[in-house]
Design an enzyme around this catalytic site. Sequence first.
Site, short mmCIF file in Angstrom:
data_model
loop_
_atom_site.label_atom_id
_atom_site.label_comp_id
_atom_site.label_asym_id
_atom_site.label_seq_id
_atom_site.Cartn_x
_atom_site.Cartn_y
_atom_site.Cartn_z
N GLY A 133 -9.27 31.35 -7.23
CA GLY A 133 -9.95 31.70 -6.12
C GLY A 133 -10.87 30.67 -5.60
N GLY A 135 -9.72 28.58 -3.22
CA GLY A 135 -9.37 28.60 -1.72
C GLY A 135 -8.29 27.28 -1.65
N SER A 136 -7.22 27.29 -2.58
CA SER A 136 -6.58 26.10 -2.56
C SER A 136 -5.58 26.04 -1.52
CB SER A 136 -5.71 25.95 -4.01
OG SER A 136 -4.75 27.47 -4.05
N SER A 137 -5.20 27.23 -0.82
CA SER A 137 -4.42 27.30 0.37
C SER A 137 -5.03 26.69 1.43
CB SER A 137 -3.98 28.64 0.58
OG SER A 137 -3.34 29.29 -0.38
N ALA A 139 -7.77 24.76 1.48
CA ALA A 139 -7.91 23.23 1.22
C ALA A 139 -6.85 22.52 1.53
CB ALA A 139 -8.55 23.06 -0.26
N ASP A 180 -13.33 29.64 4.15
CA ASP A 180 -13.16 28.70 3.15
C ASP A 180 -12.67 27.24 3.79
OD1 ASP A 180 -11.05 30.15 4.25
OD2 ASP A 180 -10.16 30.61 2.28
#
Length: 353
Positions: A133, A135-137, A139, A180
Amino acid sequence: MLIHSRIDGGPLPEAMQNGWTGAALENRVVVSAPGKLMLFGEHGVVYQRPCIVTAVDQRIRVYVERTGTGFLRIEAPNVGVNEYEAGIGSVADSGTPKGARFIVAAVRNFDRRYGVRSGVTIRTKSEFSSEFGFGSSSAVTVAVLKALSELFEVRISNDELFGLSYRTVLDVQAVGSGFDLAAAIWGGTLCFRSAGPKIDPLDIEGLPLIVGYTGVKADTASLVRAVADLRTRYKNLTDRIFDIMADLVEQAREALVARDVDSLGALMNINQGLLDSLGVNSLELSRLIYAAREAGATGAKLSGAGGGDCMIALSPEPRRQFVEEAIESAGGKLLGIRAGAPGVQRDPDSEPW
Ligand code: MEV
């Protein structure tokens, strides 16, 4: 004399052989963006209340290479995407592999706004699991758009990068405040408001933060929708909860500036109660949060959408070790992160992979 590009050995376009070396000659860039950790104000921020978020020192790297194929090629093994190919202007829809959707949508949006004048290959590599969680999407979206702007020499401000990134996230998942993305772009620790967006940088150097992962992957979009459903039925109540959260975030901002760990801990506990009242707490989160508090943490709360992912606790020495052990004994995995990491940036020294 024919100059050869560094990647594929093929000749460079004539315009690039005229002595104007440097950025114009580049066929590839590596860009990295940090993950994030929400400190205060999740869910309220979806309804234009402020939140406090910090960028973490675990990054996603993207390698973007210009190719002659006319296609977008994606290799993102960390999210299960191997050698996916699509048209540059493709729409990310249900037929697109989940792990490739944000990249496909980012490339499409960049193409529509500025033009992608060749094929591109995009490879991603992450220092953190997409399960946390962090926030890879977001980033990866920010990093891809930044890399494209570098590769095609389009100057875009951070505000423009935010706008394009936010469009991309909404195209793919329809919901989200963009906090994010702000963390991935500006880095550091920010007080963020979605209406604006308003970015107010904060210094949290030395904050005795502990992060515990529940082992459960949360689905942010469905938790945001669940809160929206609750708001449809109890608008008056939920809006008042969001208003209290907004006041709480303001007090937390002041406590951070004053480095007042006791107040911050108390505010974390109140914030956790408010999130619980919105229905986004879970048994796994509660176990870790209560374990941390009982071991002497100044405060503890979930971080992010809830339902799983991570919790955070504050604990200065000498109790820190007890709190960490308690979180582990309760089934949590400690994630050693440093807060306040730099935002998106080119990594000129990173080798392609
Ligand atoms: C999720 O990490 C935080 C939420 O506030 C959603 C968002 O702001 O996009 C629940």
